[in-house]
Each structure stands twice: as structure tokens, then as C-alpha cells.
Scaffold this motif. Structure first.
Motif, PDB file in Angstrom:
ATOM      1  N   MET A   3       0.831  -1.199   0.000  1.00  0.00           N
ATOM      2  CA  MET A   3       0.000   0.000   0.000  1.00  0.00           C
ATOM      3  C   MET A   3       0.868   1.252   0.000  1.00  0.00           C
ATOM      4  SD  MET A   3      -3.324  -0.538  -0.076  1.00  0.00           S
ATOM      5  CE  MET A   3      -4.091   0.874   0.730  1.00  0.00           C
ATOM      6  N   GLU A   4       1.721   1.374   1.023  1.00  0.00           N
ATOM      7  CA  GLU A   4       2.500   2.604   1.181  1.00  0.00           C
ATOM      8  C   GLU A   4       3.451   2.818   0.016  1.00  0.00           C
ATOM      9  OE1 GLU A   4       5.453   4.826   4.434  1.00  0.00           O
ATOM     10  OE2 GLU A   4       4.674   2.808   4.842  1.00  0.00           O
ATOM     11  N   ASN A   5       4.099   1.742  -0.459  1.00  0.00           N
ATOM     12  CA  ASN A   5       5.110   1.923  -1.494  1.00  0.00           C
ATOM     13  C   ASN A   5       4.545   1.976  -2.913  1.00  0.00           C
ATOM     14  OD1 ASN A   5       4.540  -0.747  -2.205  1.00  0.00           O
ATOM     15  ND2 ASN A   5       6.399  -1.578  -1.316  1.00  0.00           N
ATOM     16  N   GLY A   6       3.235   1.856  -3.060  1.00  0.00           N
ATOM     17  CA  GLY A   6       2.618   1.959  -4.383  1.00  0.00           C
ATOM     18  C   GLY A   6       2.590   0.667  -5.169  1.00  0.00           C
ATOM     19  N   PHE A   7       3.122  -0.422  -4.601  1.00  0.00           N
ATOM     20  CA  PHE A   7       3.107  -1.705  -5.310  1.00  0.00           C
ATOM     21  C   PHE A   7       1.677  -2.153  -5.584  1.00  0.00           C
ATOM     22  CE2 PHE A   7       3.493  -6.359  -5.595  1.00  0.00           C
ATOM     23  CZ  PHE A   7       4.492  -6.459  -6.549  1.00  0.00           C
ATOM     24  N   ILE A   8       0.769  -1.889  -4.647  1.00  0.00           N
ATOM     25  CA  ILE A   8      -0.668  -2.081  -4.887  1.00  0.00           C
ATOM     26  C   ILE A   8      -1.172  -0.832  -5.590  1.00  0.00           C
ATOM     27  CG2 ILE A   8      -2.937  -2.310  -3.784  1.00  0.00           C
ATOM     28  CD1 ILE A   8      -1.531  -3.878  -1.545  1.00  0.00           C
ATOM     29  N   ARG A   9      -1.684  -0.998  -6.798  1.00  0.00           N
ATOM     30  CA  ARG A   9      -2.074   0.153  -7.612  1.00  0.00           C
ATOM     31  C   ARG A   9      -3.464   0.665  -7.214  1.00  0.00           C
ATOM     32  NH1 ARG A   9      -0.739  -2.586 -13.304  1.00  0.00           N
ATOM     33  NH2 ARG A   9      -1.537  -4.355 -12.134  1.00  0.00           N
ATOM     34  N   ASN A  68       5.674 -16.102  -6.529  1.00  0.00           N
ATOM     35  CA  ASN A  68       5.626 -16.081  -8.005  1.00  0.00           C
ATOM     36  C   ASN A  68       4.903 -14.846  -8.527  1.00  0.00           C
ATOM     37  OD1 ASN A  68       3.006 -16.678  -7.342  1.00  0.00           O
ATOM     38  ND2 ASN A  68       2.859 -18.543  -8.573  1.00  0.00           N
ATOM     39  N   THR A  69       5.113 -13.720  -7.861  1.00  0.00           N
ATOM     40  CA  THR A  69       4.490 -12.468  -8.273  1.00  0.00           C
ATOM     41  C   THR A  69       5.407 -11.714  -9.231  1.00  0.00           C
ATOM     42  OG1 THR A  69       3.303 -12.280  -6.179  1.00  0.00           O
ATOM     43  CG2 THR A  69       3.634 -10.238  -7.427  1.00  0.00           C
ATOM     44  N   ALA A  70       4.819 -11.085 -10.248  1.00  0.00           N
ATOM     45  CA  ALA A  70       5.583 -10.189 -11.114  1.00  0.00           C
ATOM     46  C   ALA A  70       6.016  -8.978 -10.297  1.00  0.00           C
ATOM     47  CB  ALA A  70       4.739  -9.766 -12.307  1.00  0.00           C
ATOM     48  N   LEU A  71       7.303  -8.658 -10.319  1.00  0.00           N
ATOM     49  CA  LEU A  71       7.856  -7.655  -9.408  1.00  0.00           C
ATOM     50  C   LEU A  71       7.859  -6.237  -9.977  1.00  0.00           C
ATOM     51  CD1 LEU A  71      10.774  -9.621  -7.710  1.00  0.00           C
ATOM     52  CD2 LEU A  71       8.532  -9.054  -6.781  1.00  0.00           C
ATOM     53  N   ILE A  89       8.827  -0.934 -11.270  1.00  0.00           N
ATOM     54  CA  ILE A  89      10.269  -0.740 -11.379  1.00  0.00           C
ATOM     55  C   ILE A  89      10.489   0.439 -12.322  1.00  0.00           C
ATOM     56  CG2 ILE A  89      12.433  -1.735 -12.218  1.00  0.00           C
ATOM     57  CD1 ILE A  89      11.312  -4.486 -11.370  1.00  0.00           C
ATOM     58  N   LEU A  90      11.100   1.483 -11.848  1.00  0.00           N
ATOM     59  CA  LEU A  90      11.230   2.723 -12.599  1.00  0.00           C
ATOM     60  C   LEU A  90      12.260   2.601 -13.716  1.00  0.00           C
ATOM     61  CD1 LEU A  90      11.234   5.275  -9.633  1.00  0.00           C
ATOM     62  CD2 LEU A  90       9.286   4.467 -10.987  1.00  0.00           C
ATOM     63  N   ALA A 149      17.719  -2.858 -10.677  1.00  0.00           N
ATOM     64  CA  ALA A 149      17.969  -2.552  -9.271  1.00  0.00           C
ATOM     65  C   ALA A 149      16.622  -2.447  -8.573  1.00  0.00           C
ATOM     66  CB  ALA A 149      18.745  -1.242  -9.142  1.00  0.00           C
ATOM     67  N   PHE A 150      16.436  -3.194  -7.509  1.00  0.00           N
ATOM     68  CA  PHE A 150      15.139  -3.248  -6.819  1.00  0.00           C
ATOM     69  C   PHE A 150      15.060  -2.153  -5.752  1.00  0.00           C
ATOM     70  CE2 PHE A 150      15.981  -7.499  -8.475  1.00  0.00           C
ATOM     71  CZ  PHE A 150      14.855  -7.667  -9.267  1.00  0.00           C
ATOM     72  N   LYS A 151      15.305  -0.915  -6.168  1.00  0.00           N
ATOM     73  CA  LYS A 151      15.347   0.205  -5.240  1.00  0.00           C
ATOM     74  C   LYS A 151      13.953   0.634  -4.785  1.00  0.00           C
ATOM     75  CE  LYS A 151      19.694   1.969  -7.112  1.00  0.00           C
ATOM     76  NZ  LYS A 151      20.383   3.103  -7.776  1.00  0.00           N
ATOM     77  N   ALA A 152      12.919   0.182  -5.493  1.00  0.00           N
ATOM     78  CA  ALA A 152      11.555   0.530  -5.099  1.00  0.00           C
ATOM     79  C   ALA A 152      11.095  -0.247  -3.867  1.00  0.00           C
ATOM     80  CB  ALA A 152      10.588   0.278  -6.254  1.00  0.00           C
ATOM     81  N   PHE A 153      11.859  -1.277  -3.497  1.00  0.00           N
ATOM     82  CA  PHE A 153      11.511  -2.095  -2.334  1.00  0.00           C
ATOM     83  C   PHE A 153      12.386  -1.700  -1.155  1.00  0.00           C
ATOM     84  CE2 PHE A 153      10.512  -4.473  -6.136  1.00  0.00           C
ATOM     85  CZ  PHE A 153       9.241  -4.958  -5.879  1.00  0.00           C
ATOM     86  N   GLU A 154      11.848  -1.838   0.043  1.00  0.00           N
ATOM     87  CA  GLU A 154      12.584  -1.437   1.235  1.00  0.00           C
ATOM     88  C   GLU A 154      13.717  -2.407   1.558  1.00  0.00           C
ATOM     89  OE1 GLU A 154       9.872  -0.983   4.431  1.00  0.00           O
ATOM     90  OE2 GLU A 154       8.770   0.662   3.504  1.00  0.00           O
ATOM     91  N   ASN A 155      13.555  -3.672   1.178  1.00  0.00           N
ATOM     92  CA  ASN A 155      14.539  -4.696   1.494  1.00  0.00           C
ATOM     93  C   ASN A 155      14.882  -5.477   0.233  1.00  0.00           C
ATOM     94  OD1 ASN A 155      14.371  -4.305   4.460  1.00  0.00           O
ATOM     95  ND2 ASN A 155      12.285  -5.076   4.176  1.00  0.00           N
TER      96      ASN A 155
END
Length: 308
Positions: free
Chosen positions: A1-7, A149-152, A159-160, A210-216
Motif C-alpha cells: 500500500m504505502e510503497n505503491g506496489f498495490i495500484r 511467483n508475483t511479477a515484481l 520498477i522505474l 535494481a530493486f530500489k523501489a523495495f525497502e529490502n
């Protein structure tokens, strides 16, 4: 929710006050979801997670600090429904009755609500049952994808563009009017794709995320690949290798014994090929190194896994 992954289109509610849409109900947002006034008898807000995931808890807030005192709203008690279809939602139960969870006592403190047992669901619905002055909510969903198995986020754009890099790419000239950039290498992207000018596999043509959109770090179980798509390129990568790591200067190969593992990839320009890794990997960077190809190095791809 917070990071925008859920649209935004995955979030809806029973109703809303204009300017306080369900899509605003993200944890730590400067806006929030608020119902009409007076609040309806059965208000709710719901998330479609697009896949069956394991959910262990939620985190909630009320309205935003800094607004006028008349905007001092929060949900103090709530219930939870969940399910794999919207017409088959069930309550989290406490014996024979729906369980009521304590939520917020002010508008900005984050409250963590842990479920008695993890639930598995595609849809999660939060039903406020008591509130201070008005139904107002911001929240986060905590859990994991049990199958990882989620598309990241390549195809979706999560992913920007500037998080996708490559050894090189084809730049516009008189024949090809547009650059064929690393950021064009997204699964199902049309009419473009990533195109490398390298012609020798010893040049190590590569593309990297680079998975910079994720916190970890993210857990990665595989990738999906396509060639150029219907275009003048008529090209695809047939074999590739994978590097990964938490920094760009410490990348390691996925190994097959004592040597880097080579994966079979595409045999035409548009069919999606799924490549599953022997074991899940955890990384902040993923690099695809193309080793063999038909005509040109051209690639579109998605990364498959789950985020911690």
C-alpha cells in the motif's frame, strides 16, 4: 500500500467523501480515505491483491496530523473479511462471531493488528465498526506470497526506468528513428524492446534491474522473457546467464556445479518463456547476461518472486 506496489485500481470502498478516495488510504499518506457524512451503517475498504497471498496483519492510522481539529478522525474498532472472490468473503472469527479488533485512538499513530492465524486470500476487506467523529483510515497489509511467483514490476512500471540499466543500447539513427533503451525491455512492451549493439558474446551484453523501489532485498524465483516482438528486429536471445547480489560490485552467478549455469531462453520473437531458478535467490540487483541470440541481442522481460 504505502510503497505503491498495490495500484489505485486495486483499492475500492463502500463510499467516500470527494477528495478522500479509497485510493488515498495508504499508510503514511498525506491524504486518507474518508466516508460520506454521516458515515454509512456498513462502511468498508477493500484491496484486491491480484493473487492468493498469505496475510498476517494490517497496520492502521486515522486522518492526517496537521489538518484542522475538525478533521480529527480515526477508526477505533474494525472487523476483517477475506476470500478469493468478492462474493465469497468470510470474517475472521472469534468463536461463533466475527472477531472485532481494536484499532486507533488518535489520528496519526500507527497501530499494528495481528491476526490470530495467517489467512490466505486474494481480497482483504476492512470493516470499521466504531470510530471517532468520522470513518477515516490509512493502512498497510502485511504478509507474503506463499508461492513467491508475483511479477515484481517490469511490465507494470513499478520498477522505474532509471532502475533498469544495460551494458549498452541501440541509439537512434537514420534507419531506426528511436532509441531501444534498457527501460524498453519490459515484458509485453510494444513497439520497442531493449537492443544491444554488441555482436560477440565475449562482450558480455547485459541488462540489469535494481530493486530500489523495495525497502529490502527481494526473493527471486525466476524470470519471464520475450524477444523483440513483431518488428524490424526479428530477433531474440536463445541462451542467458544470471548474476545477482546486494551491490553492483559483488554480483555472483547462479551456478551449475563449478560453472555458471546457462538457461535456455527464446526461440521466436514474441512467445513468453518462463525460466525458473534452481533455488530462490535474495538480491537487490539482478543482471541478465545474454550468451547466444538470433540476429540481434533483443530482450523484454519480467522478474518473478516476492518482496520481504
Amino acid at each position: 500500500m504505502e510503497n505503491g506496489f498495490i495500484r489505485n485500481e486495486q483499492i475500492k470502498g463502500s463510499d467516500f467523501t470527494y477528495g478522500h478516495f479509497p485510493q488515498e488510504g495508504r499508510l503514511n499518506s498525506y491524504k486518507y480515505w474518508k466516508t460520506e457524512y454521516p458515515s454509512p451503517a456498513d462502511p468498508w475498504i477493500q484491496v484486491d491483491l491480484k493473487d492468493n497471498v498469505t496475510i498476517t496483519r494490517i497496520r492502521t492510522q486515522g486522518s492526517v496530523s496537521g489538518w484542522y481539529i475538525e478533521h480529527d478522525h480515526w477508526v477505533s474498532k474494525l472487523q476483517i473479511q477475506y476470500g478469493n472472490t468478492e462474493d465469497s468473503l468470510a470474517y475472521i472469527m472469534d468463536g461463533s462471531a466475527p472477531k472485532t479488533f481494536n484499532a486507533n485512538s488518535d489520528r496519526d499513530t500507527v497501530v499494528s493488528i495481528t491476526f490470530p492465524q495467517p489467512i490466505s486470500a486474494r481480497f482483504l476487506r476492512i470493516i470499521p465498526t466504531e470510530w471517532h467523529t468520522w470513518v477515516a483510515l490509512r493502512f498497510e497489509v502485511i504478509g507474503c506470497d506463499p508461492d513467491c511467483n508475483t511479477a515484481l514490476g517490469m511490465e507494470s512500471g513499478f520498477i522505474l526506468d532509471n532502475h533498469i540499466t544495460a551494458a549498452d543500447y541501440y541509439t537512434a539513427d537514420g534507419l531506426i528513428p528511436d532509441d531501444q533503451r534498457p527501460a524498453d525491455g519490459r515484458l509485453h512492451q510494444r513497439p520497442y524492446c531493449w537492443v544491444s549493439t554488441f555482436s560477440n558474446p565475449y562482450d558480455d551484453p547485459w541488462i540489469q534491474v535494481a530493486f530500489k523501489a523495495f525497502e529490502n532485498t527481494v526473493n527471486i524465483t525466476g524470470i519471464q522473457t520475450q524477444g523483440s516482438g513483431p518488428s524490424i528486429w526479428h530477433s531474440w536471445v536463445t541462451k542467458l546467464q544470471i548474476q545477482y547480489g546486494n551491490t553492483e560490485d559483488s554480483l555472483a552467478y547462479i551456478m551449475d556445479g563449478a560453472t555458471a549455469k546457462t538457461f535456455n531462453a527464446n526461440s521466436d520473437e514474441d512467445t513468453v518463456v518462463s525460466i525458473t531458478f534452481p533455488q530462490p535467490i535474495s538480491a537487490m540487483f539482478l543482471r541478465i547476461i545474454t550468451r547466444e541470440w538470433h540476429r540481434w541481442v533483443t530482450l523484454r522481460f519480467e522478474v518473478i518472486g516476492c518482496h520481504n
